[in-house]
Design an enzyme around this catalytic site. Structure first.
Site, PDB file in Angstrom:
ATOM      1  N   LYS A  34      71.039 130.943  74.115  1.00  0.00           N
ATOM      2  CA  LYS A  34      71.469 131.859  75.169  1.00  0.00           C
ATOM      3  C   LYS A  34      70.374 132.081  76.197  1.00  0.00           C
ATOM      4  CE  LYS A  34      74.092 135.349  74.142  1.00  0.00           C
ATOM      5  NZ  LYS A  34      75.232 135.255  75.086  1.00  0.00           N
ATOM      6  N   ARG A  74      70.522 141.079  72.504  1.00  0.00           N
ATOM      7  CA  ARG A  74      71.305 140.096  71.742  1.00  0.00           C
ATOM      8  C   ARG A  74      70.376 139.163  70.973  1.00  0.00           C
ATOM      9  NH1 ARG A  74      74.150 140.082  76.843  1.00  0.00           N
ATOM     10  NH2 ARG A  74      76.391 140.425  76.561  1.00  0.00           N
ATOM     11  N   GLY A 103      76.782 134.158  61.946  1.00  0.00           N
ATOM     12  CA  GLY A 103      76.352 135.075  60.895  1.00  0.00           C
ATOM     13  C   GLY A 103      75.401 136.152  61.369  1.00  0.00           C
ATOM     14  N   MET A 117      73.340 138.938  64.329  1.00  0.00           N
ATOM     15  CA  MET A 117      73.585 140.270  64.858  1.00  0.00           C
ATOM     16  C   MET A 117      74.557 140.296  66.031  1.00  0.00           C
ATOM     17  SD  MET A 117      70.937 143.128  66.252  1.00  0.00           S
ATOM     18  CE  MET A 117      71.313 142.838  67.978  1.00  0.00           C
ATOM     19  N   ARG A 174      79.820 127.972  80.646  1.00  0.00           N
ATOM     20  CA  ARG A 174      79.898 126.985  79.559  1.00  0.00           C
ATOM     21  C   ARG A 174      80.928 125.940  79.956  1.00  0.00           C
ATOM     22  NH1 ARG A 174      82.634 131.369  75.497  1.00  0.00           N
ATOM     23  NH2 ARG A 174      84.383 131.851  76.864  1.00  0.00           N
ATOM     24  N   HIS A 233     106.892 111.733  52.865  1.00  0.00           N
ATOM     25  CA  HIS A 233     107.791 110.790  53.535  1.00  0.00           C
ATOM     26  C   HIS A 233     108.175 111.285  54.922  1.00  0.00           C
ATOM     27  CE1 HIS A 233     111.844 109.104  54.390  1.00  0.00           C
ATOM     28  NE2 HIS A 233     111.241 108.003  53.998  1.00  0.00           N
ATOM     29  N   ARG A 282     106.612  97.272  57.876  1.00  0.00           N
ATOM     30  CA  ARG A 282     107.204  97.500  56.553  1.00  0.00           C
ATOM     31  C   ARG A 282     108.611  96.937  56.536  1.00  0.00           C
ATOM     32  NH1 ARG A 282     105.000 103.392  57.361  1.00  0.00           N
ATOM     33  NH2 ARG A 282     105.925 102.714  59.330  1.00  0.00           N
ATOM     34  N   ARG A 322     104.561  93.161  55.855  1.00  0.00           N
ATOM     35  CA  ARG A 322     104.364  93.427  54.432  1.00  0.00           C
ATOM     36  C   ARG A 322     105.658  93.174  53.681  1.00  0.00           C
ATOM     37  NH1 ARG A 322     102.893  99.412  52.480  1.00  0.00           N
ATOM     38  NH2 ARG A 322     105.087  99.737  52.935  1.00  0.00           N
ATOM     39  N   GLU A 380      94.530  98.332  48.244  1.00  0.00           N
ATOM     40  CA  GLU A 380      94.932  99.737  48.109  1.00  0.00           C
ATOM     41  C   GLU A 380      94.772 100.239  46.685  1.00  0.00           C
ATOM     42  OE1 GLU A 380      99.112 100.008  49.231  1.00  0.00           O
ATOM     43  OE2 GLU A 380      99.461  97.955  48.590  1.00  0.00           O
ATOM     44  N   SER A 431      93.946  94.158  54.369  1.00  0.00           N
ATOM     45  CA  SER A 431      94.283  95.344  55.142  1.00  0.00           C
ATOM     46  C   SER A 431      94.186  96.525  54.179  1.00  0.00           C
ATOM     47  CB  SER A 431      95.694  95.206  55.698  1.00  0.00           C
ATOM     48  OG  SER A 431      96.001  96.342  56.461  1.00  0.00           O
ATOM     49  N   GLY A 467      94.911  99.673  52.561  1.00  0.00           N
ATOM     50  CA  GLY A 467      96.000 100.654  52.521  1.00  0.00           C
ATOM     51  C   GLY A 467      95.383 101.957  52.042  1.00  0.00           C
ATOM     52  N   THR A 468      94.844 102.698  52.979  1.00  0.00           N
ATOM     53  CA  THR A 468      94.016 103.846  52.588  1.00  0.00           C
ATOM     54  C   THR A 468      94.835 105.007  52.032  1.00  0.00           C
ATOM     55  OG1 THR A 468      94.000 104.480  54.906  1.00  0.00           O
ATOM     56  CG2 THR A 468      92.080 103.303  54.072  1.00  0.00           C
ATOM     57  N   ASN A 469      96.141 105.048  52.296  1.00  0.00           N
ATOM     58  CA  ASN A 469      96.946 106.103  51.676  1.00  0.00           C
ATOM     59  C   ASN A 469      96.936 105.931  50.162  1.00  0.00           C
ATOM     60  OD1 ASN A 469      97.620 106.843  54.218  1.00  0.00           O
ATOM     61  ND2 ASN A 469      99.738 106.154  54.117  1.00  0.00           N
ATOM     62  N   ASP A 470      97.354 104.748  49.721  1.00  0.00           N
ATOM     63  CA  ASP A 470      97.439 104.529  48.284  1.00  0.00           C
ATOM     64  C   ASP A 470      96.053 104.452  47.668  1.00  0.00           C
ATOM     65  OD1 ASP A 470     100.101 104.693  48.342  1.00  0.00           O
ATOM     66  OD2 ASP A 470     100.531 102.627  47.806  1.00  0.00           O
ATOM     67  N   CYS A 523      95.458  99.855  57.515  1.00  0.00           N
ATOM     68  CA  CYS A 523      96.809 100.139  57.981  1.00  0.00           C
ATOM     69  C   CYS A 523      97.368 101.411  57.365  1.00  0.00           C
ATOM     70  CB  CYS A 523      97.741  98.956  57.743  1.00  0.00           C
ATOM     71  SG  CYS A 523      98.005  98.629  56.001  1.00  0.00           S
ATOM     72  N   TYR A 539      89.899  95.627  62.768  1.00  0.00           N
ATOM     73  CA  TYR A 539      90.904  96.384  63.513  1.00  0.00           C
ATOM     74  C   TYR A 539      91.400  97.582  62.710  1.00  0.00           C
ATOM     75  CZ  TYR A 539      94.430  94.198  60.545  1.00  0.00           C
ATOM     76  OH  TYR A 539      95.188  93.795  59.467  1.00  0.00           O
TER      77      TYR A 539
END
Lengths: 910, 910
Positions: free
Chosen positions: B41, B111, B120, B122, B371, B487, B597, B653, B780, B799, B801-804, B866, B886
């Site tokens: 400040k 201040r 956190g 004053m 700012r 889903h 898919r 796929r 995956e 590729s 499959g980061t979900n699974d 993917c 990619y």
């Protein structure tokens, strides 16, 4: 010829002068250490001959000749014919007969022989050397014309098949000679081959030869030397047959090994009453007792023994039935003495119990083959211990020779092998042993029948924790669904109880109280109360009661296990949830409990209601009130187990399964629970529904329960700490360890460790006891393996939960894998069921990463396995190699694990 | 004081001579580069002052003084008092008022000021310097007695709270002054604080002071210098307050940083009609248009603007409503000119749009703070592009300043922010955007209503693939269960359709056609056909129709995306299953399809019957017959997609989900299917039951389907190959790639690769086309990561499959995680939802291992992502760092991904 097309494996090299090795008459040019040159069979025959064992004489064409044959463009190397001729003269001299001689013909067998046994290669040609002239000589020599012509017929057929390739080339893929034989039998009205008279066999020989001429355009060879050369060539060719190449590729055997060719004099056990054939073990293969054990047939061929048409006679007088025919020892004492001497020589030489095939031709003993004898579990133990006592092998060797899995035979009832069973279905051999009882279709019914004194077989589509009491009451468990690690299988193995699981052929109708099954075209219906027999070692389900034989523990077992304990580095603990299990595990030598599951305790009749109240609670205070009622019961559970395992660590896993498992699933049961708890039935149903999960395996369970409801683990810890304090006050050395399941992140464990330690400290302070419990975690998630370094900062120990780690690493549900795992194994996409033996490349690699990172972060970290794999010998060997501290397994596998751990330490293959 | 107890962070060091830095009147001793010494400040105020911006004068006590304060045992360092006095004299001189002067008192604010903003610490003390004497001076100066006493009352309360700690020490944990104020209001019958007259405020000041005396045992200080010293001491102490320590520990800030103290002259915007206060943006934060934008209030304090009691006036004449009050530009042209100049200076200096707080005191402009201004997505794009055009920043800087997530605002309808909505429930903001429509409770009803021209909101407990057509027809989707990757969420995001998921408060009754919800104590029942509004960006569910505003794409977007494409290394593809999606993805700049898919295609009305026939088939030939009917439809699907993506790769796929998903679940539906297929209804029910799985996520799906029923993948491959051949014959550059899902072992991929390649070769040969398709796999499963070397031998690409992979690495079901993941996030056991942002330590580590081993075995291996993470900026940055080739994401996130990839390449924090 794909593999030779790519690169000729038989690179031309200088061929040594010696192409043929001889054996017979107590001498041999080769020996057992010359497998590479002479092949396994030739080396073994040479060795026996050297030892003075009466082996029919023979010669071996070396594997180098095979190499030269291919290198030279499939030609017979120079000098071979000459050495063969000299070799055959040697054989003739010893056998006292001449190859091609019309009066006293020498007949030979021709066999392939690679350095290792290779099923892909050429079959044997027997009786080579027969022709129109020599067959008459054989008839005269044997005094049995029919035998002579039958031998000739068989030779022509065998030669036609394996040398001329007539069967292989048949369009119909059927044996042309077999078809001709069948026609001949019809023509003569003969039911069996043996009903054909000599004349018919003579006709058949002529017809076979005509067929061979028609198909090959060449006359069937009558010249024994021509027969021999062709057979040897066929052996060489068989080395590059598609079947052999596939087999080699599968096993990674190089193509340039080549095969040897064994040519050996035939001996006949069926030339008269002074002839015989038999099999002898140097010790009893059932119980390991010393002394020759076996049986023989007078005037018979080896195949007659196998066919079981005639009842064989005993070899030792002591073993024959009082009213039975004479034993060999009595009938032909001289032959018996020779056999005894040979057996002793062979056993001493090979330092193991031998399984010997022999033939007696005209009062003379010929040993055809010897090999280490197969034996039962009890015999395995006794023989090894006895051999050590005899100074033939040392203790390490005795341990190396134990097949740990066979130890299971010592612990479970088995069916009397002489009693045939009516097999109506086959499932997975989920837990070994044998069981007979009346069929019950529900846990309640099983418990009721058992209480009434009946033996019960519990039959379910699948089991769940709710069935525990009925499973406990039953002699055996049979399920239609679920694999080797299904609930039924795991629980049954833990109890050492017989179980056949995943028997998909069963069509169970609970309402009707029946199961139906198609057995060999029969539709069988089994009703409630009918008697069935289960073989948990083979997976067979049999109708009616098959007689049982109780196991006997050989007294040598303890000695052997003592040696094992000295040899092994890995500790062996047991998975046990009750004081009884703990005591049993201790009897089997467990050095603590590696996994004490607390959820089974929750199902007890006296507490399930409180557990359900806890689950149905809306607020923390209600939950705590229900937990407060469970606390004293849990404390008693732990006291019992800790007392039974006093002096050894007991790793207690806090609650793991989804709460859903504790709630009733059926409407009527829900109503009962609601009434008992004084709540609305709809409320129970709603809670059951709310707790239902899409993938319970990956759901709200393990440490996740404690993140949501910390009071559950707090109360369990309180019960453990109080139990430990109470026991220590009594002077009992209670050593609980607390294990947090399903940890995936360091933060989870840090959070729970803090809470658990606080509760322990509070209880200890209140009791005025010094109590510092080890706190650790299951490593059963891939994420836990790769972040093991961070997790180790908060763990005194890791216990690899290889069941769940296998499920998550493969993304494979144990409960559902039954649908496709069989396809994987059949198609060899997987070599082994990863739930039985740890998958080293995948799951094992994750474990390796976990061990490496965990130990790097915390050098003193204690490491163990507590999955089902903890009792699997191959997995134990892997655990040893990984440097783990202990394995933990079902009490009934503790002996197996101790042995397997010793073998791993000794570097024995698993 | 735990952290200081361990090791005093304030090690004694030589304190420099200069302890206080001054600013004001166009000059300053510090600047923006002195944050460490002056705090954020103080450095900012100094910088503004240096730039000639009219900032109220002030002084800054350095962070080094704070260090010395603690090092010396909490004493005021030597020389500080003296420098403070000199500093205050400087402030007085510029402000034209004197601290403690009864006639013309200088009031100051005090201040804290750490080098980074730290919540956190004053709070501010305002109006310091007031006492019984100066308050009268303030009353006279302002001509407003009530204002003066209210200021004094507020000062005493604030000082009592933050300096004397009276609120903190209250047992009731309530503000004692607040309670007294409430009592006073009741006594005076005052509804609002503002209704209290000056006399009442004067009484309150006396009562506050008495309370302070009673509680602290000391009189409330009247001496301004005593007030100032105490306030400064309080700032120092606040550096070691528990809250500050926790905050520091959480962020890893060292304790020895210390805090600076800012003492600054107060200015007032409420001293009369020539006073004002306001907020001005240097550009329009809604659309980025150039020119001052903001509003102000005459004779008001800053808090009045925020409170919204009075309607603010525009700053620029051009922006005021025709009949509105005059703009600042008109009312006070000189002040306006100063503000304009200040705004230009600040924007030019900080090279970004500024958000400026200002006060006008007696016709004089004071800037209180500046700012970088918050802005909407469209403004973000336009401002950055404009700043580049103006030469203020370069292209890379423009890209660094993009918040990729905000790009989503450009693509979706949003609610008119001025229209209030009646929020009845809140769920997860599963897919951004806004939707209004009539409630339908089934997919069929949704489709029907939509066909009739209605806007529909589909409300389901959860959705399944069977609901696809209804979901497509709906404007928005609302579910009671399921998380951010359920889903409904995944499908909706793929379509760019608004979705609120996991709204647990909904009590849906399908039979009654209603959902009920408790909203702020009201029981609301919504019936079929009622209108609701969904905000997919916030998760709000609102009753009735809230007006919508359509998005406008700023014309600068294309320019900016062009720069992004030049900067990024990662390719960006889209996940698309239809030609429409593919075309849309291409419009957004996708360079191919990373995940097409095939299962969604199976649900089309024209083919689901054939699909079910295939599943119900008992024999391979029946299955093949059903597949043969699907083949031409699949070929048309693929032709459409490949045509839409001509010239770019399309990774298709093969079938992944368990077959169970394609079968009807309800009895009546099963009967319909049975009738359509001409089979027994019981047969359908039985097959549905047989296919049910305990853990479908870990079940019979992906490549496992093809190991069991190879013909499924063969037919799909045939359709792909035929489509490619047909298009190439037309001259269309079709580039399909074939991806095998759920591979866990090299053997699976080897097996399937061979089959797929054989089918492709057969089709290509039949068509006479040269066709060589890349064949790869999803990675995956954890096992696939650790055995990536062996798998790479058979893969042209991986590729992730980061979900699974997230599900299996954590052992965490996406569909069930909703039960406990919120607890994890709330308790900070997890920092982030791993299904939204890739978990770098665990899942990311497995990916790293996979990349390393895969590339080591096959250097040219192409690597992508993917999963849902492919559209998450933080995950894209991780993918960049991992060296992937990619990412692939929903078409609606392609813009975001292109920007995120560029930012990652530029090293911008994500």
């Amino acid at each position: 010829m794909t593999s030779t097309a790519a690169a000729d494996p038989h690179a031309a090299g200088a061929l040594p002068a010696k192409l043929v090795y001889l054996f017979g008459d107590g001498r041999a040019e080769g020996g057992v250490d010359m497998r590479e040159l002479l092949g396994g069979k030739g080396a073994g025959l040479s060795e026996m001959s050297r030892l003075g064992i009466p082996v029919p004489p023979g010669l071996i064409i070396t594997t180098e000749v095979c190499g030269a044959y291919y290198a030279g463009g499939r030609v017979w190397p120079e000098g071979l014919e000459e050495q063969m001729r000299a070799g055959m003269a040697h054989v003739e001299a010893i056998a006292g007969a001449r190859f091609g001689d019309a009066d006293n013909p020498l007949l030979v067998s021709v066999r392939s022989g690679a350095r290792v046994s290779m099923p892909g290669m050429m079959d044997t040609v027997l009786n080579l050397g027969l022709n129109e002239a020599t067959v008459e000589g054989l008839a005269r020599a044997s005094g049995d014309e029919r035998f002579a012509w039958d031998s000739y017929r068989r030779f022509v057929a065998m030669y036609g098949d394996v040398v001329l390739g007539l069967k292989r080339e048949s369009d119909l893929d059927e044996d042309p000679f077999e078809a001709m034989l069948e026609r001949k039998k019809r023509a003569y009205g003969a039911a069996q081959d043996t009903d054909l008279p000599a004349a018919a066999l003579r006709e058949l020989v002529a017809e076979y030869k005509a067929e061979a001429l028609a198909r090959t355009g060449a006359a069937f060879p009558d010249d024994p030397w021509e027969q021999l050369r062709a057979a040897i060539g066929a052996v060489f060719e068989s080395w590059e047959s598609p079947r052999a190449i596939i087999y080699r590729d599968l096993h990674g055997y190089p193509g340039d090994w080549g095969t040897a060719v064994n040519v050996q004099a035939m001996v006949f056990g069926n030339l008269g009453a002074d002839c015989a054939t038999g099999v002898a073990f140097t010790r009893n293969p059932k119980n390991g007792a010393r002394g020759l054990f076996g049986e023989y047939l007078i005037n018979a061929q080896g195949e007659d023994v196998v066919a079981g048409v005639r009842t064989p006679q005993a070899i030792r007088a002591a073993e024959r039935a009082p009213d039975g025919p004479p034993a060999l020892e009595e009938a032909q004492p001289a032959v018996y003495a020779d056999l005894l001497a040979a057996a002793e020589t062979l056993e001493r030489h090979f330092r193991d119990m031998q399984d010997i095939e022999f033939t007696v031709q005209r009062g003379r003993l010929w040993v055809l083959q010897t090999r280490n004898g197969k034996r039962t579990g009890p015999a395995m133990v006794k023989v090894a211990a006895d051999l050590v006592e005899q100074g033939l092998i040392d203790r390490e060797e005795a341990l190396r020779r134990q097949e740990p899995e066979q130890i299971a035979e010592l612990l479970h009832s088995v069916f009397d092998e002489n009693a045939p069973g009516d097999v109506i279905a086959r499932g997975l051999p989920a837990s070994p042993g044998a069981a007979v009882g009346r069929v019950a279709f529900s846990a309640a019914e099983a418990a009721e029948r058992a209480a009434a004194g009946e033996d019960v077989i519990l039959v379910r589509v699948e089991t769940s924790p709710e069935d525990i009491e009925g499973m406990l009451a039953a002699r055996g468990i049979l399920t239609a669904r679920g694999g080797m690690t299904s609930h039924a299988a795991v629980v049954a193995r833990g109890w050492g109880k017989c179980c056949v699981a995943g028997c998909g052929a069963l069509d169970i109708d609970y309402a009707a109280g029946t199961f139906r099954v198609q057995a060999d075209g029969r539709a069988v219906t089994v009703r409630r109360g009918d008697v069935v027999s289960l073989n948990g070692t083979t997976g067979e389900v049999m109708l009616g009661a098959v007689p049982l034989v109780d196991p006997e523990l050989p007294e040598e077992l303890e000695r052997l296990m003592g040696w094992a304990d000295e040899a092994r580095r890995l500790g062996v603990r047991a998975n046990a949830d009750t004081p009884d299990d703990a005591a049993r595990a201790r009897e089997f030598g467990a050095e603590g409990i590696g996994l004490c599951r607390t959820e089974h305790m929750f199902f007890g009749e006296d507490r399930i209601l409180a557990v359900r109240q806890m689950i149905l609670a809306e607020h923390e205070e209600d939950r705590r009130a229900a937990l407060a009622r469970i606390l004293p019961m849990q404390r008693r559970d732990f006291e019992g187990i800790l007392r039974a395992m006093a002096g050894f660590p007991v790793t207690i896993r806090l609650l793991d399964p989804p709460l859903h498992e504790f709630l009733p699933q059926e409407r009527r049961e829900m109503e009962g629970v609601a009434a008992a708890l004084g709540v609305d039935a709809a409320r129970v149903a709603q809670r059951v529904e709310a707790l239902r999960e899409f993938n319970p395996m990956l759901g709200h369970r393990g440490v996740r329960l404690a993140i949501t409801w910390p009071e559950i683990y707090e109360v369990q810890t309180e019960a453990i700490a109080e139990a430990a304090c109470a026991l220590r006050a009594e002077g009992v050395d209670a050593r609980p360890e607390i294990m947090i399941p399903l940890v995936g992140t360091a933060a989870e464990l840090a959070r729970l460790r803090e809470r658990v330690a606080a509760v322990t400290a509070r209880v200890a302070a209140a009791r005025g006891v010094e109590l510092s419990l080890a706190i650790g975690t299951m490593i059963e998630l891939p994420r836990a393996c790769v972040t093991a370094g961070a997790i180790a900062a908060h763990a005194d120990f890791f216990s690899f939960g290889t069941n769940d780690l296998t499920q998550t690493a493969f993304g494979l549900s144990r409960d559902d894998a039954g649908r496709f795992l069989p396809d994987y194994l059949r198609q060899k996409v997987l070599e082994r069921d990863p739930f039985v033996e740890i998958d080293r490349e995948g799951v094992g690699e994750l474990m390796r990463i976990g061990v490496e990172r965990g130990r790097a972060a915390r050098p003193g970290l204690k490491l163990g396995i507590c999955g089902e794999h903890g009792g699997d010998p191959a997995s134990i060997a892997f655990a040893h190699g990984l440097g783990l501290d202990y394995v933990s397994c079902s009490p009934y596998r503790v002996l197996i694990a101790r042995l397997a751990a010793a073998r791993a330490a000794l570097g024995a293959a698993s």
